[in-house]
Design an enzyme around this catalytic site. Sequence first.
Site, PDB file in Angstrom:
ATOM      1  N   GLU A   1       0.867  -1.148  -0.010  1.00 54.00           N
ATOM      2  CA  GLU A   1       0.012   0.048  -0.066  1.00 54.00           C
ATOM      3  C   GLU A   1       0.769   1.300   0.055  1.00 54.00           C
ATOM      4  OE1 GLU A   1      -4.294  -1.988   1.801  1.00 54.00           O
ATOM      5  OE2 GLU A   1      -3.067  -0.545   3.061  1.00 54.00           O
TER       6      GLU A   1
ATOM      7  N   GLU B   1      -5.735  -8.146  -1.633  1.00 51.17           N
ATOM      8  CA  GLU B   1      -6.242  -8.182  -0.344  1.00 51.17           C
ATOM      9  C   GLU B   1      -7.838  -7.821  -0.681  1.00 51.17           C
ATOM     10  OE1 GLU B   1      -4.671  -5.755   2.866  1.00 51.17           O
ATOM     11  OE2 GLU B   1      -2.601  -6.247   2.358  1.00 51.17           O
TER      12      GLU B   1
HETATM   13  C1  BGP Z   1      -4.642  -3.129   4.727  1.00 50.54           C
HETATM   14  C2  BGP Z   1      -3.247  -3.792   5.168  1.00 50.54           C
HETATM   15  C3  BGP Z   1      -3.365  -4.993   5.978  1.00 50.54           C
HETATM   16  C4  BGP Z   1      -4.595  -5.067   6.757  1.00 50.54           C
HETATM   17  C5  BGP Z   1      -5.871  -4.828   6.182  1.00 50.54           C
HETATM   18  C6  BGP Z   1      -7.017  -4.601   7.118  1.00 50.54           C
HETATM   19  O1  BGP Z   1      -4.582  -1.760   4.688  1.00 50.54           O
HETATM   20  O2  BGP Z   1      -2.326  -3.666   4.228  1.00 50.54           O
HETATM   21  O3  BGP Z   1      -2.110  -5.215   6.720  1.00 50.54           O
HETATM   22  O4  BGP Z   1      -4.581  -5.539   7.920  1.00 50.54           O
HETATM   23  O5  BGP Z   1      -5.705  -3.401   5.480  1.00 50.54           O
HETATM   24  O6  BGP Z   1      -6.975  -3.581   7.851  1.00 50.54           O
HETATM   25  P1  BGP Z   1      -7.276  -3.535   9.551  1.00 50.54           P
HETATM   26  O7  BGP Z   1      -6.387  -4.848   9.806  1.00 50.54           O
HETATM   27  O8  BGP Z   1      -6.908  -2.357   9.876  1.00 50.54           O
HETATM   28  O9  BGP Z   1      -8.557  -4.058   9.466  1.00 50.54           O
END
Ligand code: BGP
Length: 483
Positions: free
Chosen positions: A192, A384
Site C-alpha cells: 500500500e 487483499e
Molecule cells: C490493509 C493492510 C493490511 C490489513 C488490512 C485490513 O490496509 O495492508 O495489513 O490489516 O488493511 O486492515 P485492518 O487490519 O486495519 O482491518
Amino acid sequence: MAKKLKFPKDFLWGGATAASQIEGAYDVDGKSLSLLEMIPYIELKDKKDLTATRKLTKQDLLDSIENKKGLHYPKRFGIDFYNRYKEDIALFKEAGLKIFRMSVAWGRIFPNGDEKEPNQKGLEFYRNVFKECKKQGLEIMVTINHFDTPFPIVQNHGGWRNRQVVDMYFKYAKVLIDEFNEYVKYWLPINEINLSVLMGAFFVEDNTKKTVFEKINSSYQDLHHQFIAQAKVVEYSKKFKNIQVGCMLANSTTYALDCNPINVFENQQKELMRKLFYYDVMIKGEYPWYSLKYFKDNNIEIIKEKGDDELLKNNPVDFISFSYYMSSTIAKEEGELTEGNLMKLGKNPFLEASEWGWQIDPIGLRYTLNQLWDRYHVPLFISENGIGVLEKLNEKNTVEDDYRIDYLSRHFEQMSLAIEDGINLFGYTMWTPIDVVSAGSNEMSKRYGLIFVDYDDYHKGTGDRFKKKSFDWFKKFVKTMEI
Ligand code: BGP
C-alpha cells in the site's frame, strides 16, 4: 440454487498476511523492533473511532522499547506464526489456497538497516517457511516491506525522508531476491505504497496534521524515495527470468455523491491525486501532468537525484496489485463521513457497512477492475479483500460466518464478471486466511480469517486454530467454482 462462476483454470486463489500481524517472536534471533510493534493496544469506547490509537508521541515510542508503562503491544506477539507456521501452512493447503502472500520483516534481516551482512538467523526462518510452502505445493507472493520499517532506521536515519534509506532498502531487497528467487515468483516491493509512508511518519512526526491527506501531502519526498526504491527492485528483477514485480496500492474507489456536475467534477479531480497518481507513476513511469500542477499549487518540491526520471521511466511494474475493501463518495460540500477508516470519505446511502464502518461494495470491485484495465492494460491481481467481524467460537468450536461467505461470494461473482468483460485478472489473495492482529486498530477482535485463532486482544488464549464455516465453503468453492 448454486451458481457456477467462470474463472481460468490457472487462476491463483489464495490468502494474504503480513509479518507484523502474524509472526510474534519480536525479539527472537536478532530481530529489531518495528514501529508497528511499538503501538500499544488501546481499548476504544467506540470501535469505529480510531483516533485514540493515533495520538502517540515520540516519547511514547521510546517508552515502549522497555515497556515502561506495562502496556500490551499486540504486534509483538501476532498469532505466533513464527512457531506455528507448519500447522498454518498445512491448513492453508487444506483450505484450497494455491498461493500464499506473506511479508518478510526487514528487522529480521537487517535489524539496524546499516549492517554490511544480513542476519543469517532471519534468512533461515524465511527459507524454512518457503520450503514448507513448496512442500505443500503453494505458490508464494512476498511483500518486501509491509509497513514495518525497523525502528532503528527511523530513529537513527529519519526513515524514508532520508535518501540513504533507499540504499538500505535496496540492499535488503536484493538479499531477499538473491536468496529466495527459486521459491518466490511474485514480489511486491512496498505494501500500500499510498499509505506506507504514512504508517511510518504517522507516529513520529506531523501529529499536528488533521487529515490523512494533509499528512501524505507533507510526505511526497518520502514517497518519491519509495518509488525509486521500487523501481530499483524492478530493474534488479530483470536479472531473473522466473520472477515478477507488482505494485500494491490501497485502492480508493470513490463515486460522486450524486449526479450534480459539481460533485461529479470534484470526484474526478480528487481521484487523480488520491489514486491514479500512484498508478500513473508506477506504470507509466513518470510524474503525471496533474501532479506537477498539484505540487506547484501546494508548494511541494520533490528533490530528485540525477537518473531518477530515467529509472522510473525504464522500470514500470510487471503487474498491478491492490487491496479492495470498500468504496466511498465525494462531494464538493462534505456530507456525512464513513467511520473507522484511516481515510474518512463520504457515506453512500446505497451501501451497507461492516461493524467498523467499511462500506461493502462488490460491484465497486468490477468497476475498479474495469477502470484499471482500461487505463493501464497491465495484468491485475487483487492482493487483499475481506471483511473484519467480531466473532466468538460457538459450542461446536467453530464460527458460523455466513456473512463472510456472503461477502466473498458477492465479490467473487463480480470478479468473474470482470473477467468476462475481458479483463486480465490473474489472482486473488483474501485478507486473510487466518485471524491476525488488525493493522489499523491493533486488536485481535477484528477477525478476517477462514480460521479462528484463540487469542484475545491481550494475547490471552491457547492460540489454537479452529476452522470456521467459511473454511469448508472456500475449499469447496475452489474445487467447484460454485457460490
Ligand atoms: C490493509 C493492510 C493490511 C490489513 C488490512 C485490513 O490496509 O495492508 O495489513 O490489516 O488493511 O486492515 P485492518 O487490519 O486495519 O482491518
